[in-house]
Design a protein around this motif. Sequence first.
Motif, PDB file in Angstrom:
ATOM      1  N   LEU A  49       0.841  -1.184   0.000  1.00  0.00           N
ATOM      2  CA  LEU A  49       0.000   0.000   0.000  1.00  0.00           C
ATOM      3  C   LEU A  49       0.884   1.244   0.000  1.00  0.00           C
ATOM      4  O   LEU A  49       1.542   1.553   0.991  1.00  0.00           O
ATOM      5  N   LEU A  50       0.922   1.925  -1.154  1.00  0.00           N
ATOM      6  CA  LEU A  50       1.591   3.217  -1.273  1.00  0.00           C
ATOM      7  C   LEU A  50       0.508   4.276  -1.171  1.00  0.00           C
ATOM      8  O   LEU A  50      -0.613   4.063  -1.617  1.00  0.00           O
ATOM      9  N   ARG A  51       0.846   5.414  -0.629  1.00  0.00           N
ATOM     10  CA  ARG A  51      -0.134   6.499  -0.542  1.00  0.00           C
ATOM     11  C   ARG A  51       0.246   7.570  -1.551  1.00  0.00           C
ATOM     12  O   ARG A  51       1.241   8.264  -1.378  1.00  0.00           O
ATOM     13  N   PRO A  52      -0.537   7.695  -2.624  1.00  0.00           N
ATOM     14  CA  PRO A  52      -0.237   8.749  -3.591  1.00  0.00           C
ATOM     15  C   PRO A  52      -0.990  10.036  -3.242  1.00  0.00           C
ATOM     16  O   PRO A  52      -2.170  10.010  -2.920  1.00  0.00           O
ATOM     17  N   LEU A  53      -0.294  11.135  -3.259  1.00  0.00           N
ATOM     18  CA  LEU A  53      -0.923  12.457  -3.161  1.00  0.00           C
ATOM     19  C   LEU A  53      -0.485  13.187  -4.428  1.00  0.00           C
ATOM     20  O   LEU A  53       0.650  13.678  -4.505  1.00  0.00           O
ATOM     21  N   GLY A  54      -1.354  13.193  -5.422  1.00  0.00           N
ATOM     22  CA  GLY A  54      -0.966  13.693  -6.733  1.00  0.00           C
ATOM     23  C   GLY A  54       0.102  12.785  -7.302  1.00  0.00           C
ATOM     24  O   GLY A  54      -0.089  11.576  -7.390  1.00  0.00           O
ATOM     25  N   ASP A  55       1.230  13.363  -7.660  1.00  0.00           N
ATOM     26  CA  ASP A  55       2.343  12.590  -8.215  1.00  0.00           C
ATOM     27  C   ASP A  55       3.460  12.366  -7.198  1.00  0.00           C
ATOM     28  O   ASP A  55       4.615  12.180  -7.561  1.00  0.00           O
ATOM     29  N   VAL A  56       3.103  12.381  -5.927  1.00  0.00           N
ATOM     30  CA  VAL A  56       4.065  12.081  -4.861  1.00  0.00           C
ATOM     31  C   VAL A  56       3.602  10.800  -4.171  1.00  0.00           C
ATOM     32  O   VAL A  56       2.452  10.685  -3.739  1.00  0.00           O
ATOM     33  N   LEU A  57       4.501   9.818  -4.094  1.00  0.00           N
ATOM     34  CA  LEU A  57       4.217   8.549  -3.421  1.00  0.00           C
ATOM     35  C   LEU A  57       4.792   8.599  -2.016  1.00  0.00           C
ATOM     36  O   LEU A  57       5.928   9.022  -1.826  1.00  0.00           O
ATOM     37  N   TYR A  58       4.005   8.152  -1.046  1.00  0.00           N
ATOM     38  CA  TYR A  58       4.443   8.165   0.345  1.00  0.00           C
ATOM     39  C   TYR A  58       4.540   6.755   0.894  1.00  0.00           C
ATOM     40  O   TYR A  58       3.687   5.925   0.632  1.00  0.00           O
ATOM     41  N   TRP A  59       5.604   6.531   1.658  1.00  0.00           N
ATOM     42  CA  TRP A  59       5.741   5.346   2.504  1.00  0.00           C
ATOM     43  C   TRP A  59       5.444   5.804   3.918  1.00  0.00           C
ATOM     44  O   TRP A  59       5.968   6.823   4.364  1.00  0.00           O
ATOM     45  N   MET A  60       4.662   5.050   4.631  1.00  0.00           N
ATOM     46  CA  MET A  60       4.430   5.306   6.051  1.00  0.00           C
ATOM     47  C   MET A  60       4.380   3.965   6.785  1.00  0.00           C
ATOM     48  O   MET A  60       3.350   3.570   7.310  1.00  0.00           O
ATOM     49  N   PRO A  61       5.515   3.242   6.797  1.00  0.00           N
ATOM     50  CA  PRO A  61       5.517   1.923   7.410  1.00  0.00           C
ATOM     51  C   PRO A  61       5.504   2.018   8.942  1.00  0.00           C
ATOM     52  O   PRO A  61       5.923   3.033   9.508  1.00  0.00           O
ATOM     53  N   PRO A  62       5.034   0.970   9.586  1.00  0.00           N
ATOM     54  CA  PRO A  62       5.079   0.964  11.048  1.00  0.00           C
ATOM     55  C   PRO A  62       6.522   0.823  11.541  1.00  0.00           C
ATOM     56  O   PRO A  62       7.392   0.325  10.820  1.00  0.00           O
ATOM     57  N   TYR A  63       6.758   1.277  12.751  1.00  0.00           N
ATOM     58  CA  TYR A  63       8.112   1.176  13.315  1.00  0.00           C
ATOM     59  C   TYR A  63       8.558  -0.277  13.488  1.00  0.00           C
ATOM     60  O   TYR A  63       9.745  -0.560  13.506  1.00  0.00           O
ATOM     61  N   CYS A  64       7.610  -1.181  13.596  1.00  0.00           N
ATOM     62  CA  CYS A  64       7.952  -2.587  13.840  1.00  0.00           C
ATOM     63  C   CYS A  64       8.137  -3.376  12.539  1.00  0.00           C
ATOM     64  O   CYS A  64       8.143  -4.601  12.568  1.00  0.00           O
ATOM     65  N   ILE A  65       8.334  -2.702  11.419  1.00  0.00           N
ATOM     66  CA  ILE A  65       8.493  -3.394  10.139  1.00  0.00           C
ATOM     67  C   ILE A  65       9.776  -4.227  10.148  1.00  0.00           C
ATOM     68  O   ILE A  65      10.811  -3.804  10.668  1.00  0.00           O
TER      69      ILE A  65
END
Length: 89
Positions: A49-65
């Motif tokens: 699951l990537l979070r796109p905001l327009g043409d910017v992709l965000y990673w927001m993984p949990p700290y326990c990854i």
Amino acid sequence: AHGHVGEVRQAGMILAIELVADKHTRAALDPARRAGLVAYRHALERGVLLRPLGDVLYWMPPYCIEEAELQTLATVTASAIDAVQRACA
């Protein structure tokens, strides 16, 4: 290494990858191509699951990854950016 990555920004575990038409000029992608959505759908089909905001992709993984999960995230993100390159060529 990707021709469509203009900038990568990071704050803690949050990573933002800006997709552009040309890496050197940082010209914006055609909004009609919906590059962020292309990348999002490509990654989702591969279990990421990537979070796109327009043409910017965000990673927001949990700290326990786990390291293997982080590697999967990186591999699928690179693959999603390749899919954007193919779709926007």
